[in-house]
Design a protein around this motif. Structure first.
Motif, mmCIF file in Angstrom:
data_model
loop_
_atom_site.group_PDB
_atom_site.id
_atom_site.type_symbol
_atom_site.label_atom_id
_atom_site.label_comp_id
_atom_site.label_asym_id
_atom_site.label_seq_id
_atom_site.Cartn_x
_atom_site.Cartn_y
_atom_site.Cartn_z
ATOM 1 N N LEU A 85 -40.726 34.383 -9.806
ATOM 2 C CA LEU A 85 -42.097 34.342 -9.639
ATOM 3 C C LEU A 85 -42.554 35.807 -8.936
ATOM 4 N N LYS A 86 -41.298 36.244 -7.846
ATOM 5 C CA LYS A 86 -41.860 37.580 -7.448
ATOM 6 C C LYS A 86 -41.956 38.797 -8.625
ATOM 7 N N THR A 87 -41.079 38.558 -9.508
ATOM 8 C CA THR A 87 -40.951 39.565 -10.460
ATOM 9 C C THR A 87 -42.104 39.560 -11.157
ATOM 10 N N TYR B 64 -45.141 28.096 -4.401
ATOM 11 C CA TYR B 64 -44.766 29.557 -3.621
ATOM 12 C C TYR B 64 -45.927 29.849 -3.103
ATOM 13 N N SER B 65 -47.123 30.001 -3.416
ATOM 14 C CA SER B 65 -48.128 30.663 -2.878
ATOM 15 C C SER B 65 -49.111 29.524 -2.143
ATOM 16 N N GLU C 183 -49.628 40.379 -3.241
ATOM 17 C CA GLU C 183 -50.180 39.421 -2.404
ATOM 18 C C GLU C 183 -51.294 38.581 -2.954
ATOM 19 N N LEU C 184 -51.224 37.334 -2.824
ATOM 20 C CA LEU C 184 -52.355 36.493 -3.322
ATOM 21 C C LEU C 184 -53.795 36.875 -2.546
ATOM 22 N N ILE C 185 -54.736 36.905 -3.472
ATOM 23 C CA ILE C 185 -56.134 37.242 -2.995
ATOM 24 C C ILE C 185 -56.928 35.899 -2.933
#
Length: 323
Positions: free
Chosen positions: A227-229, A284-285, A298-300
């Motif tokens: 997911l990070k990738t 995850y978020s 970063e999640l907006i």
């Protein structure tokens, strides 16, 4: 053929099977994001060199759904083996040694069984040991271990996120007996890393307890790492239903319209094409709905927040990572 072919649609897939005729055709249903598929493509390439009359094909499973559905593909990597256009065998998972054995048997070549001399057997054992960076010789398979020690070994490797392939020594008496002498190790399971014997269950347990197992064995890519990738694939990443060219829901369509007016490049990921990402990203978020917009990892937020940023005049600076 000396290379692995790629089928990008159903017609190409059917053409490759037709050209193979009565010879063996091996089809790898893969996903570009899965590292084990890349590893198995290397195995396929080596097999293609050894079996010039066989056809080796890779196919992106999600991109050709009608073919994947026909052959009941539910995970990757999966291999379907054909002769005369008809399915004759199947292998689920990244089991390099098992695939090699199946290909050798169906292609009508490879090391002879039973009557091989010591040199031939040793060469065969070397190939099996080096078929994957981490090879486990066990009784049964990862799905169905056939003894308690093998069951414990598989559980231990999975617990420590080790990426490994297996060979079922119950399926090949020559390998079962030959490997004991070759490695001077009388019992199973046996674990090899980069062609070198690590040991059996007791040694692997000791490595796990000392914290050395993670550095000894190659690790599988976790969902979090994946997911990070994906999130960091582009400075601005939008997870949506559909893509830039064809949104698959009203909310995704609206957020595309807002982002397209901002004058900032962005990339998209279609969560309808990957259920693991679709479900995993929610956790995850800690954001339960789609679309989801990320800037520099970063999640907006979703559509409502992006609309608010647009109305306040902050959207462009947020997309550029300036605020």
């Amino acid at each position: 053929m000396a290379k692995v072919l790629e089928a990008t649609n159903r017609q190409q897939f059917e053409d490759f099977l037709a050209k193979a005729g009565k010879n063996l055709a091996v089809v790898h249903f893969q996903a570009a994001w899965a590292p084990q598929c890349g590893q198995m493509n290397e195995v396929m390439a080596e097999l293609a060199k050894e079996h010039a009359h066989a056809t080796f094909v890779k196919l992106e499973a999600e991109n050709v759904p009608e073919v994947s559905e026909k052959y009941d593909i539910s995970s990757v990597p999966t291999f379907i083996l054909f002769k005369g256009g008809e399915k004759v065998d199947r292998l689920d998972g990244a089991h390099a040694a098992e695939l090699t054995k199946k290909v050798q048997g169906l292609a009508g070549s490879g090391s002879p069984q039973g009557g091989a001399d010591g040199g031939d057997l040793n060469q065969r054992l070397k190939k099996l040991i080096n078929a994957a960076p981490c090879m486990l010789f066990m009784k049964g398979s990862t799905q169905e271990p056939r003894c308690g020690f093998s069951r414990q070994m598989v559980a231990l490797l999975k617990e420590h996120s080790v990426q490994f392939s297996t060979f079922d020594i119950l399926s090949d008496e020559e390998v079962r007996q030959g490997l004991k002498a070759y490695s001077n190790w009388p019992t199973y399971p046996q674990l090899y890393v980069n062609g070198e014997l690590v040991g059996g269950l007791d040694i692997v347990k000791e490595l796990a307890e000392s914290g050395e197992l993670e550095t000894t064995c190659p690790k599988a890519v976790t969902l979090e790492h994946r997911l990070k990738t994906i999130i960091n694939r582009s400075p601005v990443m939008l997870f949506m239903k559909g893509n830039k060219e064809a949104a698959r829901c009203g909310f995704s369509r609206q957020i595309l319209e807002v982002l397209n007016t901002a004058g900032v490049d962005f990339d998209t990921f279609d969560i309808l094409q990957d259920e693991e990402v679709r479900q995993g990203l929610k956790t995850y978020s800690n954001w339960p709905t789609y679309p989801q917009l990320y800037v520099k990892g970063e999640l907006i937020g979703g559509l409502d927040i992006v609309k608010e940023l647009k109305e306040s005049g902050e959207l462009e600076s947020v997309l550029r990572g300036e605020s």
